[in-house]
Design an enzyme around this catalytic site. Structure first.
Site, PDB file in Angstrom:
ATOM      1  N   TRP A  74       1.321   4.885   2.733  1.00 46.38           N
ATOM      2  CA  TRP A  74       1.877   3.990   1.709  1.00 46.38           C
ATOM      3  C   TRP A  74       1.446   4.411   0.310  1.00 46.38           C
ATOM      4  O   TRP A  74       1.989   3.962  -0.681  1.00 46.38           O
ATOM      5  CB  TRP A  74       1.484   2.528   1.980  1.00 46.38           C
ATOM      6  CG  TRP A  74       0.050   2.140   1.724  1.00 46.38           C
ATOM      7  CD1 TRP A  74      -1.062   2.850   2.079  1.00 46.38           C
ATOM      8  CD2 TRP A  74      -0.427   0.956   1.069  1.00 46.38           C
ATOM      9  NE1 TRP A  74      -2.207   2.168   1.703  1.00 46.38           N
ATOM     10  CE2 TRP A  74      -1.850   1.000   1.078  1.00 46.38           C
ATOM     11  CE3 TRP A  74       0.199  -0.142   0.495  1.00 46.38           C
ATOM     12  CZ2 TRP A  74      -2.646   0.002   0.524  1.00 46.38           C
ATOM     13  CZ3 TRP A  74      -0.603  -1.151  -0.057  1.00 46.38           C
ATOM     14  CH2 TRP A  74      -2.003  -1.074  -0.037  1.00 46.38           C
ATOM     15  N   ASP A  75       0.460   5.287   0.235  1.00 44.18           N
ATOM     16  CA  ASP A  75      -0.005   5.808  -1.043  1.00 44.18           C
ATOM     17  C   ASP A  75       1.189   6.284  -1.890  1.00 44.18           C
ATOM     18  O   ASP A  75       1.200   6.134  -3.112  1.00 44.18           O
ATOM     19  CB  ASP A  75      -0.947   6.999  -0.830  1.00 44.18           C
ATOM     20  CG  ASP A  75      -2.126   6.681   0.089  1.00 44.18           C
ATOM     21  OD1 ASP A  75      -1.950   5.883   1.014  1.00 44.18           O
ATOM     22  OD2 ASP A  75      -3.212   7.242  -0.118  1.00 44.18           O
TER      23      ASP A  75
ATOM     24  N   GLU B 245      -8.921  -2.303   5.177  1.00 42.13           N
ATOM     25  CA  GLU B 245      -9.079  -1.780   6.542  1.00 42.13           C
ATOM     26  C   GLU B 245     -10.468  -2.011   7.134  1.00 42.13           C
ATOM     27  O   GLU B 245     -10.720  -1.591   8.265  1.00 42.13           O
ATOM     28  CB  GLU B 245      -8.724  -0.287   6.554  1.00 42.13           C
ATOM     29  CG  GLU B 245      -7.255  -0.050   6.248  1.00 42.13           C
ATOM     30  CD  GLU B 245      -6.916   1.413   6.034  1.00 42.13           C
ATOM     31  OE1 GLU B 245      -7.832   2.221   5.836  1.00 42.13           O
ATOM     32  OE2 GLU B 245      -5.714   1.739   6.057  1.00 42.13           O
TER      33      GLU B 245
ATOM     34  N   LYS C 193     -12.921  -3.322   1.814  1.00 48.17           N
ATOM     35  CA  LYS C 193     -12.820  -1.893   1.499  1.00 48.17           C
ATOM     36  C   LYS C 193     -11.989  -1.689   0.231  1.00 48.17           C
ATOM     37  O   LYS C 193     -12.224  -0.787  -0.555  1.00 48.17           O
ATOM     38  CB  LYS C 193     -12.150  -1.195   2.683  1.00 48.17           C
ATOM     39  CG  LYS C 193     -11.888   0.280   2.495  1.00 48.17           C
ATOM     40  CD  LYS C 193     -11.290   0.856   3.771  1.00 48.17           C
ATOM     41  CE  LYS C 193     -10.945   2.319   3.637  1.00 48.17           C
ATOM     42  NZ  LYS C 193     -10.365   2.870   4.873  1.00 48.17           N
ATOM     43  N   GLN C 194     -10.966  -2.515   0.052  1.00 45.81           N
ATOM     44  CA  GLN C 194     -10.046  -2.373  -1.079  1.00 45.81           C
ATOM     45  C   GLN C 194      -9.339  -3.706  -1.283  1.00 45.81           C
ATOM     46  O   GLN C 194      -9.315  -4.537  -0.379  1.00 45.81           O
ATOM     47  CB  GLN C 194      -9.041  -1.259  -0.824  1.00 45.81           C
ATOM     48  CG  GLN C 194      -8.126  -1.484   0.356  1.00 45.81           C
ATOM     49  CD  GLN C 194      -7.589  -0.166   0.915  1.00 45.81           C
ATOM     50  OE1 GLN C 194      -8.191   0.406   1.809  1.00 45.81           O
ATOM     51  NE2 GLN C 194      -6.472   0.295   0.408  1.00 45.81           N
TER      52      GLN C 194
HETATM   53  O1  IFM Z   1      -3.545   4.699   2.709  1.00 41.36           O
HETATM   54  C1  IFM Z   1      -4.919   4.766   2.541  1.00 41.36           C
HETATM   55  C2  IFM Z   1      -5.526   3.473   3.021  1.00 41.36           C
HETATM   56  O2  IFM Z   1      -5.078   2.388   2.268  1.00 41.36           O
HETATM   57  C3  IFM Z   1      -7.031   3.537   2.937  1.00 41.36           C
HETATM   58  N1  IFM Z   1      -7.508   4.657   3.697  1.00 41.36           N
HETATM   59  C4  IFM Z   1      -6.981   5.941   3.229  1.00 41.36           C
HETATM   60  C5  IFM Z   1      -5.471   5.946   3.283  1.00 41.36           C
HETATM   61  C6  IFM Z   1      -4.926   7.282   2.742  1.00 41.36           C
HETATM   62  O3  IFM Z   1      -5.267   7.431   1.401  1.00 41.36           O
END
Ligand code: IFM
Length: 764
Positions: free
Chosen positions: A333-334, A474, A585-586
């Site tokens: 999704w990046d 995640e 994590k984010q």
């Molecule tokens: O898409 C990301 C995910 O959101 C977090 N782990 C790494 C992936 C790839 O950059």
């Protein structure tokens, strides 16, 4: 003229620093929309990781299914001089500088070197991957003798033994050579992609012997000899062409024919420079008052713009661009959420290519939905050529002792909505109705069909739910009713209904075709309406949204108790430890609020929320987020939302964490490849964050909140085919500051702007 605000330079005080070799290889990657080559040295170095990755050239590999195969190394150049082989681990490096000219897309290096026998030489290397013709690569090497008179021997090769961290993907098929040129034909072992590469070497400035080819199996090499005198310079030019059977039926012949008709380095360079000038004309961002931010922003733009495919809509940008082996060249999704906005709003034709890749992989998404027992199309979490799932189910721990279960491929479902979201925003920005009719509508509608079959009706609670998912954060796996997933799914269904209405008016035939193929019955559409009304969202009276059901009941922790640290919270607490605590994590809820707000029209809409809601969620989640060692996707989003909340200092801190992630190796993993999402996130942080661009019926409008030291911010924004030029001045800066411009002290520890050696010019 080279300008400091366009040049990324590797520091030179201690000469070449091998400890940073892999980091700088990543930083100095050159791409051209077709391939990317890491910044390894032409002459090699012990432990180096030379790599050239080509969009779409995948081959099978155990566990992770498929990966981009490291193509033959086109750089290879061995120089035997003064009785020794020129290499930085031999003899003495007396002066060293490497620099990337981002304006022109050229990587250069200057070395003053003393051979083990005590003779001194100067070397100057320049290379580029042509943006004017993506099948052309060029390097130039100037060798100047300071005090040596005698023979020099040069070997230049196409090295077909390039491997992916020990795994060789290529079989040598054939090779050949003639005076001044060699060619190589290799084939991937499983996917059977043919690659043809050809190279030509020309030497001037000295009287060279005839160049002759030698045929080592899989490693064609050209050899030549000449004599050099003190103060004499020899000029070597290596021009390389590359094609694969993904591009043309006979890539080997094509590479040779092309090479035969190519002009020399300087002419190719002029075309390449002109192609870059055209890109920068629209996509550049000018920041005055903060040289570090200026350079870092240009660096991110350079990597993003150079890796975007120009001529192929069957490929997309991997999470590490084409600059490293991490994530195996897989697409996440990046691309849609982080990278695409920069392209949608500055180079829309490139955004179209990337979205069309998702159209070409729609069949893979349908296969995945079917395999999981759902209807419609369910995009894969990690994608490659076919759109079939390539997320590994298990990966070894760093020590290799255990295996870790990876659930993302099965349950990180928001990817389908991310694709729909990017498609919708591209359409809004461009008015590209043809694309929406031919590709976008089908993607948005068939993924909506998937959601309709995926949601669960909870009869006891009289609501729709989505259980057992992973949201953007995640650290928490297998959760129920993740707010990001549920609310974005609601956005998706609403959008699908709007697109469906539009399509019926726009093109009745296409609407009829999709109605039949996707089975868009009135019952189905009614079901979507009902889901929109009854999907479960947990939000309290202050607007605080629970990240998922039960999040607030998890054990809380204070991240400051773990400082200082150099590891992620997951590596400190373990997978289960992080899963059972309130640590992110984010951004997840904050990410959701960002997407619901991004680029929206100023009028209230179905997903509008108040300032208080943003404040409440920011206050709750941001202190619980692992900013430095969690995900690199987070900092840019935090920077934007901090701007929305008028927190300039916090915004700047998050912003620099994103913008420097590769240049300053903020997270210590830049050696694995460029953080692609962060390149796009950096653009969004400048444009949507600091400039505060939002879209109105009269086009894009800025509400600037520039960092204190930025005296001026200039960029362009393309909306509905019109280019809007923004030139924002900082009202907070005084007149004298406005003229001081680039005096800020460097916070970049190892890579920073400096002047380049005066004697170095690209042309002879
Ligand atoms: O898409 C990301 C995910 O959101 C977090 N782990 C790494 C992936 C790839 O950059």
């Amino acid at each position: 003229m080279q300008q400091a605000d366009w040049i990324v330079t590797e520091t030179t005080e201690d000469g070449f620093n091998p400890a940073q070799q892999h980091h700088t290889e990543t930083v100095f990657t050159l791409s051209n929309g077709y391939l990317g080559t890491r910044g390894s040295f032409e002459e090699g170095y012990p432990g180096d990781r030379p790599s050239t990755l080509i969009h779409g050239v995948y081959d099978n590999v155990p566990i992770v299914f498929t990966e981009l195969a490291n193509a033959p190394n086109w750089l290879s150049l061995t120089i035997l001089i003064g009785g020794a082989r020129f290499r930085l681990d031999q003899g003495k490096v007396m002066a060293y500088k490497r620099w990337l000219d981002m304006q022109r897309g050229v990587l250069s290096r200057y070395v003053r070197w003393q051979s083990p026998a005590g003779q001194t030489f100067e070397f100057r290397f320049d290379r580029f991957a042509s943006l004017a013709d993506e099948h052309v690569l060029a390097l130039q090497c100037q060798i100047t003798s300071i005090d040596y008179a005698g023979p020099v021997e040069v070997h230049t090769s196409l090295n077909g033994y390039s491997d992916n961290q020990g795994y060789l993907h290529w079989d040598a098929v054939n090779q050949g050579g003639a005076d001044h040129s060699i060619w190589l034909h290799v084939r991937t072992r499983h996917s059977k992609i043919d690659l043809g590469m050809a190279a030509r070497l020309t030497i001037s400035g000295v009287a060279a012997e005839q160049t002759t080819p030698i045929s080592f199996q899989g490693y064609p090499t050209l050899v030549t000899r000449f004599s050099i005198q003190p103060e004499q310079t020899a000029y070597l030019e290596k021009i390389v062409t590359v094609y694969t059977s993904r591009d043309v039926p006979n890539p080997v012949l094509m590479a040779q024919d092309k090479l035969a008709n190519l002009p020399g380095f300087n002419v190719l360079y002029a075309d390449h420079e002109a192609a870059w000038a055209k890109v920068w004309e629209i996509s550049d961002i000018v920041i005055e008052g903060d040289l570090n931010a200026q350079l870092a922003v240009r660096y991110n733009l350079f990597q993003l713009l150079s890796v975007a495919p120009r001529n192929d809509s069957r490929v997309s940008i991997p999470a590490k661009t084409l600059s490293g082996f991490a994530y195996r060249g897989h697409i996440f999704w990046d691309t849609e959420i982080f990278i695409l906005p920069c392209l949608t709003y500055t180079q829309p034709e490139l955004a179209r290519n990337l979205l069309t890749y998702r159209y070409h992989t729609l069949e893979g998404a349908r296969r995945k939905a079917k395999a999981h027992g759902y209807e419609g199309a369910m995009y894969v979490w990690e994608s490659a050529n076919t759109g079939d799932e390539v997320t590994p189910s298990w990966v070894p721990t760093p020590t290799g002792e255990n295996l870790v279960r990876i659930w993302c491929g099965e349950i990180e479902l928001h990817i389908s909505t991310d694709v729909a979201y990017a498609s919708w925003h591209y359409w809004q920005a461009t008015g590209d109705h043809d694309w929406m009719r031919d590709c976008g509508a089908e993607m948005i509608l068939d993924t909506a069909v998937f959601w309709g079959s995926r949601v669960e009706w909870n009869g006891d609670r009289q609501r729709y739910e989505i259980s057992d998912v992973i949201g953007p954060d995640e650290y928490h796996e297998r959760v129920n009713n993740n707010a990001f997933t549920n609310i974005m799914m609601r956005w998706h269904l609403r959008t699908a209904l709007k697109v469906w209405d539009w399509l019926q008016k726009m093109d009745r035939d296409r609407a009829a075709e999709l109605q039949q193929r996707l089975n868009l019955t009135s019952d189905r559409l009614q079901h979507w309406e009902e889901i929109i009304q009854k999907i479960w969202i947990s939000q309290n009276a202050n607007g605080l949204i629970e990240q998922f059901e039960g999040f607030f009941a998890l054990e809380d922790l204070n991240l400051e108790d773990y400082e200082p640290r150099t590891r992620s919270m997951q590596s400190i607490l373990g997978i289960e430890g992080a899963n059972s605590r309130q640590v992110l994590k984010q951004p997840d809820v904050v990410m959701l609020l960002y997407l619901l707000r991004r680029g929206i029209f100023s009028q209230p809409h179905e997903d509008s929320y108040s300032y208080e809601t943003l404040q409440a969620n920011w206050d709750y989640y941001v202190p619980r987020t692992d900013h430095t060692y969690g995900s690199s996707l987070g900092p840019a989003v935090h920077a934007i939302m901090a701007c929305e909340l008028d927190k300039p200092a916090e915004a700047y801190e998050h912003f620099m964490r994103a913008a420097l992630v590769d240049l300053a190796d903020v997270r210590g993993n830049a050696h694995e490849g460029i953080h692609a999402a962060s390149t796009g996130g950096t653009w969004q942080a400048v444009v949507f964050g600091f400039a505060g661009v939002h879209l109105t019926e009269n086009g894009p409008v800025a509400t600037p909140r520039l960092p204190e030291n930025w005296t001026r911010l200039k960029f362009q924004f393309v909306w509905q085919g019109q280019v809007y030029k923004f030139d924002l001045r900082n009202p907070k800066t005084t007149k004298s500051q406005q003229h001081e411009d680039t005096k800020s002290t460097s916070t970049l520890p190892r890579i920073f702007p400096t002047a380049v050696p005066p004697s170095t010019r690209i042309s002879k």
